[in-house]
Scaffold this motif. Structure first.
Motif, short mmCIF file in Angstrom:
data_model
loop_
_atom_site.label_atom_id
_atom_site.label_comp_id
_atom_site.label_asym_id
_atom_site.label_seq_id
_atom_site.Cartn_x
_atom_site.Cartn_y
_atom_site.Cartn_z
N ASP A 1 0.83 -1.20 0.00
CA ASP A 1 0.00 0.00 0.00
C ASP A 1 0.87 1.25 0.00
O ASP A 1 2.04 1.22 0.38
CB ASP A 1 -0.91 0.03 1.23
CG ASP A 1 -1.87 -1.14 1.27
OD1 ASP A 1 -2.30 -1.58 0.19
OD2 ASP A 1 -2.19 -1.61 2.38
N GLU A 2 0.27 2.37 -0.40
CA GLU A 2 0.99 3.64 -0.44
C GLU A 2 0.28 4.72 0.36
O GLU A 2 -0.96 4.74 0.42
CB GLU A 2 1.17 4.11 -1.89
CG GLU A 2 2.06 3.20 -2.72
CD GLU A 2 2.30 3.72 -4.12
OE1 GLU A 2 3.09 3.08 -4.85
OE2 GLU A 2 1.70 4.75 -4.50
N ILE B 1 -1.89 10.04 -6.62
CA ILE B 1 -2.88 9.04 -6.23
C ILE B 1 -2.99 7.95 -7.29
O ILE B 1 -3.07 8.23 -8.50
CB ILE B 1 -4.26 9.70 -6.01
CG1 ILE B 1 -4.18 10.73 -4.88
CG2 ILE B 1 -5.32 8.65 -5.70
CD1 ILE B 1 -5.43 11.59 -4.76
N ASN B 2 -2.97 6.69 -6.82
CA ASN B 2 -3.16 5.57 -7.74
C ASN B 2 -3.93 4.46 -7.03
O ASN B 2 -4.44 4.66 -5.92
CB ASN B 2 -1.82 5.06 -8.28
CG ASN B 2 -0.88 4.59 -7.18
OD1 ASN B 2 -1.31 3.94 -6.22
ND2 ASN B 2 0.40 4.92 -7.31
N SER B 3 -4.01 3.30 -7.64
CA SER B 3 -4.81 2.21 -7.08
C SER B 3 -4.23 1.66 -5.78
O SER B 3 -4.93 0.95 -5.05
CB SER B 3 -4.93 1.08 -8.11
OG SER B 3 -3.64 0.56 -8.43
N ARG B 4 -2.97 1.97 -5.48
CA ARG B 4 -2.35 1.47 -4.25
C ARG B 4 -2.47 2.47 -3.09
O ARG B 4 -2.11 2.15 -1.96
CB ARG B 4 -0.87 1.16 -4.50
CG ARG B 4 -0.63 0.03 -5.49
CD ARG B 4 0.84 -0.24 -5.69
NE ARG B 4 1.52 0.92 -6.28
CZ ARG B 4 1.52 1.22 -7.58
NH1 ARG B 4 0.86 0.43 -8.43
NH2 ARG B 4 2.17 2.26 -8.04
N THR B 5 -2.99 3.65 -3.38
CA THR B 5 -3.09 4.69 -2.35
C THR B 5 -4.16 4.33 -1.32
O THR B 5 -5.29 4.02 -1.67
CB THR B 5 -3.44 6.06 -2.98
OG1 THR B 5 -2.47 6.38 -3.98
CG2 THR B 5 -3.45 7.15 -1.91
N ARG B 6 -3.79 4.36 -0.05
CA ARG B 6 -4.73 4.08 1.03
C ARG B 6 -4.99 5.30 1.91
O ARG B 6 -6.01 5.37 2.59
CB ARG B 6 -4.21 2.93 1.90
CG ARG B 6 -4.10 1.61 1.18
CD ARG B 6 -5.47 1.07 0.78
NE ARG B 6 -5.36 -0.14 -0.02
CZ ARG B 6 -5.34 -0.16 -1.34
NH1 ARG B 6 -5.44 0.98 -2.02
NH2 ARG B 6 -5.22 -1.29 -2.00
N PRO C 1 -10.43 9.46 -4.34
CA PRO C 1 -11.50 8.45 -4.38
C PRO C 1 -12.15 8.28 -3.00
O PRO C 1 -11.50 8.46 -1.97
CB PRO C 1 -10.76 7.17 -4.80
CG PRO C 1 -9.54 7.66 -5.52
CD PRO C 1 -9.14 8.93 -4.83
N ASP D 1 -12.94 5.77 -1.36
CA ASP D 1 -12.43 4.69 -0.51
C ASP D 1 -11.01 4.95 -0.01
O ASP D 1 -10.38 4.07 0.59
CB ASP D 1 -12.48 3.35 -1.24
CG ASP D 1 -11.63 3.34 -2.51
OD1 ASP D 1 -11.21 4.41 -2.96
OD2 ASP D 1 -11.39 2.23 -3.04
N VAL D 2 -10.50 6.14 -0.26
CA VAL D 2 -9.17 6.53 0.23
C VAL D 2 -9.37 7.56 1.34
O VAL D 2 -10.03 8.58 1.14
CB VAL D 2 -8.31 7.13 -0.90
CG1 VAL D 2 -6.99 7.69 -0.33
CG2 VAL D 2 -8.02 6.08 -1.96
#
Length: 342
Positions: A85-86, A128-133, A161, A163-164
């Motif tokens: 995760d990032e 921000i990308n798909s690994r961003t938490r 997003p 969910d972040v």
């Protein structure tokens, strides 16, 4: 720090409140220091969390306490991120961010500040990308003191997003007088992915007692409670925090005094030619000195002034009592005269 005969030393390196706790808070500390020391504190910190919930018009389920807001951030990172995760954060910023992120196993994504010491919101959005938490906003930013405006926050929140999570680390928000200032509580109801971290260490002057708190959605708070340090907030800290909230008018007077001193110091620096110093909205200011940082830090040490130097970058100086600030102004005048300003 060298001892210089006739020179009073001042610690201006940790952004502490230079004044003692309020009299009503000192009374609580004196009356409660010994009687409960053989007992563990109430672990949920129910009374102080309930009070914070009332002040912020949220539920108790929205509030979590910790051993300073740093521990609250540790709790959050522990539950939202791990290996693969990032976490995006501004840099230079609070020194604990990369440490906390590394301990979680996640990957930190530091986003360089803009040239004026402010968050580069567009660059943070681009990271921000798909690994961003988690995205971290430090407002005002430590160490530059630069604020994040309402417009910048709106632009960021609209891009993140749902969910972040977005953490607003607001350790110094009481000192922020910027007309365009953003306070995370104002957007909390609109954006369910907002998490707020605040502290009693700075404006309230309880740094040595270690108590802070977070405000988030109940499911986030529930997860944070599961990883919170057991009995991490002492009974004395909880009682002192409650007493502090009973003296908000007195507290505001203290804050106003520090803000007035900040304005005086910043005005003096501008008059000396320090145009590159960001306009601080915290209880400290930033001297961008680059390669001459170590040399400048030695000048402060020579006058028994403890400041926070970031080698190769600059120096953060806390606002202290007027006499300490006078000494800082004098050192800065010497630095300006010797060509340190740019």
């Amino acid at each position: 720090m060298p001892h210089i005969p006739g020179v009073i030393p001042y610690k201006l390196s940790s952004n502490e409140n230079p004044y003692e706790p309020l009299e009503s808070v000192k009374k609580v500390l004196e009356e409660n220091a010994i009687p409960q020391i053989n007992r563990y504190p109430e672990m949920r910190c129910t009374d102080i969390c309930r009070r914070i919930a009332e002040l912020n018009n949220v539920s108790l389920d929205n509030v979590v306490a910790g051993s300073g807001s740093t521990e609250v951030i540790v709790q959050l990172v522990s539950v939202v991120a791990g290996a693969g995760d990032e976490i995006i954060y501004p840099w230079r910023s609070f020194e604990a961010y990369p440490i906390i992120i590394a301990a979680s196993g996640a990957t930190g994504v530091p986003v360089p500040l803009a040239s004026d010491g402010r968050h580069d919101i567009d660059a943070m959005i681009a990271a921000i990308n798909s690994r961003t938490r988690l995205v971290v906003v430090n407002n005002p930013n430590n160490p530059t003191g630069a604020p994040v405006t309402r417009g910048e926050v709106s632009r960021l929140m609209d891009a993140v997003p749902e969910d972040v999570l977005v953490l607003f680390d607001e350790a110094y928000f009481q000192f922020n007088t910027d007309p365009e200032r953003s306070i995370a509580r104002d957007i909390f109801d609109e954006y369910p992915n907002v998490v707020i971290a605040q502290t009693f260490s700075k404006a309230y002057g309880l740094a040595g007692l270690r108590i802070g708190y977070g405000i988030a959605q109940p499911e986030v708070v529930s997860a944070m409670l599961k990883v919170a340090l057991p009995f991490g907030v002492s009974d004395l800290a909880q009682k002192a925090a409650l007493a502090s909230l009973d003296a908000l008018d007195e507290l505001q007077n203290r804050v106003d005094t520090i803000v007035a001193e900040r304005k005086r110091v910043m005005g003096a620096l501008r008059g000396q030619g320090w145009l590159s110093v960001p306009e601080s909205q915290a209880n400290y200011f930033w001297l961008p000195l680059g390669s001459r940082t170590a040399e400048a830090a030695a000048r402060f040490r020579a006058q028994s002034l403890a400041v926070r130097a970031f080698d190769g970058e600059g120096i953060r100086v806390s606002i202290g009592v007027p006499e300490a600030n006078d000494a800082v102004i004098e050192v800065c005048a010497g630095l300006s005269a010797d060509g340190f300003v740019w």
